[in-house]
Design a protein around this motif. Sequence first.
Motif, PDB file in Angstrom:
ATOM      1  N   ALA A 159     -11.345   5.419  13.844  1.00 40.51           N
ATOM      2  CA  ALA A 159     -12.044   5.083  12.544  1.00 40.51           C
ATOM      3  C   ALA A 159     -11.288   5.656  11.522  1.00 40.51           C
ATOM      4  N   VAL A 160     -11.115   6.964  11.698  1.00 37.16           N
ATOM      5  CA  VAL A 160     -10.443   7.833  10.722  1.00 37.16           C
ATOM      6  C   VAL A 160      -9.045   7.204  10.155  1.00 37.16           C
ATOM      7  N   ILE A 161      -8.251   6.847  11.319  1.00 37.09           N
ATOM      8  CA  ILE A 161      -6.981   6.039  10.793  1.00 37.09           C
ATOM      9  C   ILE A 161      -7.415   4.689  10.077  1.00 37.09           C
ATOM     10  N   ARG A 162      -8.365   4.069  10.660  1.00 32.57           N
ATOM     11  CA  ARG A 162      -8.559   2.905  10.039  1.00 32.57           C
ATOM     12  C   ARG A 162      -9.027   2.991   8.553  1.00 32.57           C
ATOM     13  N   GLU A 163      -9.714   4.013   8.263  1.00 30.20           N
ATOM     14  CA  GLU A 163     -10.002   4.416   6.928  1.00 30.20           C
ATOM     15  C   GLU A 163      -8.752   4.806   6.155  1.00 30.20           C
ATOM     16  N   TRP A 164      -7.990   5.655   6.523  1.00 30.33           N
ATOM     17  CA  TRP A 164      -6.704   5.857   5.774  1.00 30.33           C
ATOM     18  C   TRP A 164      -5.982   4.686   5.466  1.00 30.33           C
ATOM     19  N   HIS A 165      -5.787   3.726   6.701  1.00 31.21           N
ATOM     20  CA  HIS A 165      -4.861   2.819   6.612  1.00 31.21           C
ATOM     21  C   HIS A 165      -5.294   1.897   5.460  1.00 31.21           C
ATOM     22  N   GLU A 166      -6.767   1.514   5.434  1.00 29.06           N
ATOM     23  CA  GLU A 166      -7.171   0.662   4.317  1.00 29.06           C
ATOM     24  C   GLU A 166      -6.901   1.239   3.065  1.00 29.06           C
ATOM     25  N   GLN A 167      -7.415   2.550   2.963  1.00 32.55           N
ATOM     26  CA  GLN A 167      -6.949   3.253   1.625  1.00 32.55           C
ATOM     27  C   GLN A 167      -5.603   3.020   1.279  1.00 32.55           C
ATOM     28  N   PHE A 168      -4.844   3.432   1.950  1.00 32.56           N
ATOM     29  CA  PHE A 168      -3.322   3.182   1.805  1.00 32.56           C
ATOM     30  C   PHE A 168      -2.737   1.956   1.228  1.00 32.56           C
ATOM     31  N   HIS A 169      -3.336   0.768   2.157  1.00 34.67           N
ATOM     32  CA  HIS A 169      -2.925  -0.100   1.560  1.00 34.67           C
ATOM     33  C   HIS A 169      -3.541  -0.505   0.123  1.00 34.67           C
ATOM     34  N   HIS A 170      -4.732  -0.238  -0.038  1.00 38.17           N
ATOM     35  CA  HIS A 170      -5.256  -0.605  -1.577  1.00 38.17           C
ATOM     36  C   HIS A 170      -4.260   0.358  -2.490  1.00 38.17           C
ATOM     37  N   PHE A 171      -4.219   1.338  -1.949  1.00 34.79           N
ATOM     38  CA  PHE A 171      -2.996   1.908  -3.302  1.00 34.79           C
ATOM     39  C   PHE A 171      -1.949   1.335  -3.503  1.00 34.79           C
ATOM     40  N   VAL A 172      -1.206   1.131  -2.456  1.00 36.31           N
ATOM     41  CA  VAL A 172       0.276   0.268  -2.499  1.00 36.31           C
ATOM     42  C   VAL A 172       0.025  -0.868  -2.957  1.00 36.31           C
ATOM     43  N   GLU A 173      -0.843  -1.785  -2.627  1.00 35.20           N
ATOM     44  CA  GLU A 173      -1.004  -2.917  -3.102  1.00 35.20           C
ATOM     45  C   GLU A 173      -1.414  -2.935  -4.792  1.00 35.20           C
ATOM     46  N   ALA A 174      -2.170  -2.099  -5.200  1.00 34.42           N
ATOM     47  CA  ALA A 174      -2.315  -1.968  -6.528  1.00 34.42           C
ATOM     48  C   ALA A 174      -1.270  -1.643  -7.316  1.00 34.42           C
ATOM     49  N   ALA A 175      -0.464  -0.687  -6.889  1.00 36.86           N
ATOM     50  CA  ALA A 175       0.882  -0.204  -7.257  1.00 36.86           C
ATOM     51  C   ALA A 175       1.447  -1.377  -7.629  1.00 36.86           C
ATOM     52  N   VAL A 176       2.078  -2.250  -6.714  1.00 39.19           N
ATOM     53  CA  VAL A 176       2.772  -3.350  -6.459  1.00 39.19           C
ATOM     54  C   VAL A 176       2.237  -4.314  -7.503  1.00 39.19           C
ATOM     55  N   ILE A 177       0.995  -4.842  -7.423  1.00 38.15           N
ATOM     56  CA  ILE A 177       0.266  -5.781  -8.307  1.00 38.15           C
ATOM     57  C   ILE A 177       0.797  -5.482  -9.655  1.00 38.15           C
ATOM     58  N   HIS A 178       0.601  -4.009  -9.979  1.00 40.17           N
ATOM     59  CA  HIS A 178       0.759  -3.704 -11.363  1.00 40.17           C
ATOM     60  C   HIS A 178       2.272  -3.982 -11.786  1.00 40.17           C
ATOM     61  N   THR A 179       3.197  -3.524 -10.752  1.00 36.22           N
ATOM     62  CA  THR A 179       4.796  -4.066 -11.284  1.00 36.22           C
ATOM     63  C   THR A 179       4.717  -5.343 -11.332  1.00 36.22           C
ATOM     64  N   LEU A 180       4.414  -6.230 -10.427  1.00 38.90           N
ATOM     65  CA  LEU A 180       4.494  -7.671 -10.718  1.00 38.90           C
ATOM     66  C   LEU A 180       3.965  -8.098 -11.953  1.00 38.90           C
ATOM     67  N   GLU A 181       2.802  -7.856 -12.199  1.00 38.20           N
ATOM     68  CA  GLU A 181       2.247  -8.289 -13.665  1.00 38.20           C
ATOM     69  C   GLU A 181       2.951  -7.994 -14.477  1.00 38.20           C
ATOM     70  N   ALA A 182       3.656  -6.802 -14.451  1.00 40.64           N
ATOM     71  CA  ALA A 182       4.398  -6.059 -15.837  1.00 40.64           C
ATOM     72  C   ALA A 182       5.559  -6.916 -16.040  1.00 40.64           C
ATOM     73  N   GLU A 183       6.054  -7.894 -14.764  1.00 37.48           N
ATOM     74  CA  GLU A 183       7.262  -8.551 -14.888  1.00 37.48           C
ATOM     75  C   GLU A 183       6.705 -10.032 -15.043  1.00 37.48           C
ATOM     76  N   GLY A 184       5.522 -10.390 -15.660  1.00 39.33           N
ATOM     77  CA  GLY A 184       5.000 -11.591 -15.943  1.00 39.33           C
ATOM     78  C   GLY A 184       4.525 -12.675 -14.898  1.00 39.33           C
ATOM     79  N   VAL A 185       4.055 -11.796 -13.765  1.00 41.87           N
ATOM     80  CA  VAL A 185       3.532 -12.839 -12.536  1.00 41.87           C
ATOM     81  C   VAL A 185       2.022 -12.845 -12.849  1.00 41.87           C
ATOM     82  N   ALA A 186       1.369 -14.073 -12.672  1.00 39.47           N
ATOM     83  CA  ALA A 186       0.012 -14.135 -12.882  1.00 39.47           C
ATOM     84  C   ALA A 186      -0.801 -13.293 -11.677  1.00 39.47           C
ATOM     85  N   PRO A 187      -1.917 -12.654 -12.403  1.00 40.75           N
ATOM     86  CA  PRO A 187      -2.632 -11.987 -11.052  1.00 40.75           C
ATOM     87  C   PRO A 187      -2.984 -12.226  -9.822  1.00 40.75           C
TER      88      PRO A 187
END
Lengths: 181, 181
Positions: free
Chosen positions: B112-140
């Motif tokens: 369960a601990v790993i599961r939680e970490w993994h979920e958090q990690f993906h949230h974080f990374v995807e948020a960062a990537v989404i931010h980058t993409l939106e800055a480049e003009g991609v729709a949300p």
Amino acid sequence: MAKNKREIDLKVKQEELESTAARLFLTLGYDGTSMSRIARELGVAPNTLYWYYPSKDELLVAVLNRQMSATLARLPGIAGLPLKDKMAWALQAFEQSRELVTTVHARLEQSAVIREWHEQFHHFVEAAVIHTLEAEGVAPARAAMLATVGTFLVEGLLAHPHSEAQREAILQWFAVSALPD
Amino acid sequence: MAKNKREIDLKVKQEELESTAARLFLTLGYDGTSMSRIARELGVAPNTLYWYYPSKDELLVAVLNRQMSATLARLPGIAGLPLKDKMAWALQAFEQSRELVTTVHARLEQSAVIREWHEQFHHFVEAAVIHTLEAEGVAPARAAMLATVGTFLVEGLLAHPHSEAQREAILQWFAVSALPD
DNA sequence: TGCGCTCTTGAATGCCATACAAGATAACGG
DNA sequence: CCGTTATCTTGTATGGCATTCAAGAGCGCA
């Protein structure tokens, strides 16, 4: 004759063994399934399994091949479908073996047998995808690259929980981006 | 004061522990590294580790966080780079932790601990990537989907051996297909 | 009937993660 | 300065694991 009968018995026993192992691997996971557990389920002593397979990893390879032939047998049925549907089919075909996909990747570094199987598997799959893509008019080099990408997407979707909509969007986007016109 | 000193010592000890664990996990793999081995390397009894971490999985999580903060610290340096270069940077950043990436995926079902970490990690990374993409003009909505795809591609490249050319081709294609214009 | 092959087992080995209770050490209150 | 208490360490043990080895059981064949 008698020799032949023996060989038949061997096959039957292996079949029994592998189907039990497959069931347990899929429900309890590879690490969660001990050799003793498989043996108990079969009503034999734990070390009996080692007469048929030299190691737990080799048993896993046997199970993987079993699953793959079962999947392969259904392959002709999707010959005519468009790329996106083929990928959706692959996803659904591997969904029940989801556990095993990550297990294989995790054991790559530790087991030469698994490594060989994995390499073979990817060669096979990529060849199939490349064939499909080229049939749809994609140039060879590009088809090879896209086959790898497609494989990564399928593996990613298998490894991570996702909604139906997410899957749909990703496959749709990939199909559109990959194919000409 | 004294209490404070104790806490400092704790941090120092944990730091020592985690850096040793990290080194062993990265060279021998998670499964290949026993708690006893880590303890031996540190010159303490095996069960000492359990005073600091309740389980091997929790120690892994600590190591993962350690690696991630180290990577995060280097993040500002790539702020201005184009998407493709950012992905190449991520790949290079995670390459040494390749083993751990597959380990995390393999242990998702069991811990369960790993599961939680993994979920958090993906949230974080995807948020960062989404931010980058939106800055480049991609729709949300599209940015969210592409962030997932980008993550899958990075994970795929990490998990499978590949040539420099293959990596280059995949990243190039993704950047071109993902971005408008 | 006896030899040899195939298959099964009992018993053991050396790992592993982890638990528990007893000890050492050092800070803190009186 | 001394005794209590909290922090840290260890000895010892447990139950599990994959795997090994030598001994056995059952059967085919000469």
